[in-house]
Design a protein around this motif. Sequence first.
Motif, PDB file in Angstrom:
ATOM      1  N   THR A 169      -2.569   2.506   0.814  1.00 18.98           N
ATOM      2  CA  THR A 169      -2.691   1.875  -0.348  1.00 18.98           C
ATOM      3  C   THR A 169      -2.651   0.214  -0.381  1.00 18.98           C
ATOM      4  N   VAL A 228      -6.745   7.047  -2.424  1.00 15.43           N
ATOM      5  CA  VAL A 228      -6.789   8.267  -3.005  1.00 15.43           C
ATOM      6  C   VAL A 228      -7.398   9.667  -2.428  1.00 15.43           C
ATOM      7  N   GLY A 238      -2.055   7.478  -6.508  1.00 16.61           N
ATOM      8  CA  GLY A 238      -2.875   6.840  -7.617  1.00 16.61           C
ATOM      9  C   GLY A 238      -2.962   5.382  -7.353  1.00 16.61           C
ATOM     10  N   ALA A 283      -6.125  11.972  -8.327  1.00 20.30           N
ATOM     11  CA  ALA A 283      -4.856  11.724  -8.135  1.00 20.30           C
ATOM     12  C   ALA A 283      -4.150  12.699  -9.184  1.00 20.30           C
TER      13      ALA A 283
END
Length: 382
Positions: free
Chosen positions: A41, A74, A81, A124
């Motif tokens: 992420t 994701v 998310g 997600a």
Amino acid sequence: MTMTRLRDVRLIPLVAGPLIGFLAVMETRLDDFFGAGATATWIWGVLLGAGVVVASWYPLAGTVIAAACLPIPVVAFDAPGVGGAAMIGLIGVVAWAGWREPPRRSALAFCAAALSFASAQMVAGLSLWELFFIPAILLPGLGMGLLARRSGERAAKLVELAAALDAEREANAQAAVAQERTRIAREVHDAVAHSVSVMTLQLGGLRRVLDGRPAEQEIVAGLERLGRQTVEEMRGLVGILREHVDGERPAPAPSLARVGELIADVRAAGLKVTLDSPAEPPRLPPVLDLTAYRVLQEALTNVLRHAGEVPTAVTIGYTDQALTLEVRNEPGPAARRVPGRGGHGLVGMRERLAMVQGNLHAAAEPDGGFAVRARFPIPRTW
């Protein structure tokens, strides 16, 4: 870094991009929500920041790059998310595109960001009805960008309008100055020049009456010369007031001494002119010299206008009593004369000659050409 560089609008995404990357790293390090997908992420958050930097030069491309970064962690790394930093960066880059791009291109940037955001959230596990909040998140950013763009365009138009108004105001001021100078010149001429001319004529009559009294004649002759000189100087001043405005450099006074320049100009216009004039013309009174130059200029202009580029002969002669001027052109196919009628040019020449007690003869020649002959009496000097 100079103040000019600090005012460069491209600094906004250049600063915001690294800041978004830093926030993405800190968010995934401090929030347990991202779990095992934290590393992926924040890496894609840093890439999103790079897209914001690209938007500094290419707003639409930068927005597409930033939007493409959202669904990758994701989909590929099972991230839970989209992070808050990525969301802030996406709103910012959409606002930037709305400001720096035309409305159609900024709409494309908005659509790309919305689709990418929706895709990431759907993968997600976001519910379908919650997708309606995505436009509500991105539209304020787009609206701020469009508002800033419209304000900038209005400011630019106001600057142009202010410049145009300044130019118009300056032109009106110059026109008012020129009009006032003309009014002053007319009043000076009407109030003074006429009276001085009458006084000079009366002195001339008085000088003739004083026959046999040389001492008194000499005094009156001196006053008469002074009166003529005053009238000529006043007419020159009136001409300056009428023809020049403040800040302009006066052009050389028209004179038969510059007849060669006039002939060169009309030759450049296509008229075939020959000049017969004394190599060293005598010195003429300024008013008579100017009048003769203007009459010659108007006569040559009339040849070009009414007869076309035809051979033309200019003859200038001097005697002790008068200056003679002749402009004669051969017939040409462009001639369009109405018998018995003269144009405004001939009327103007006659008016000029009347001011110096001269006479003008303008008529067609037997061979079909046209001739203008003027005689200018040279005043006696005492």
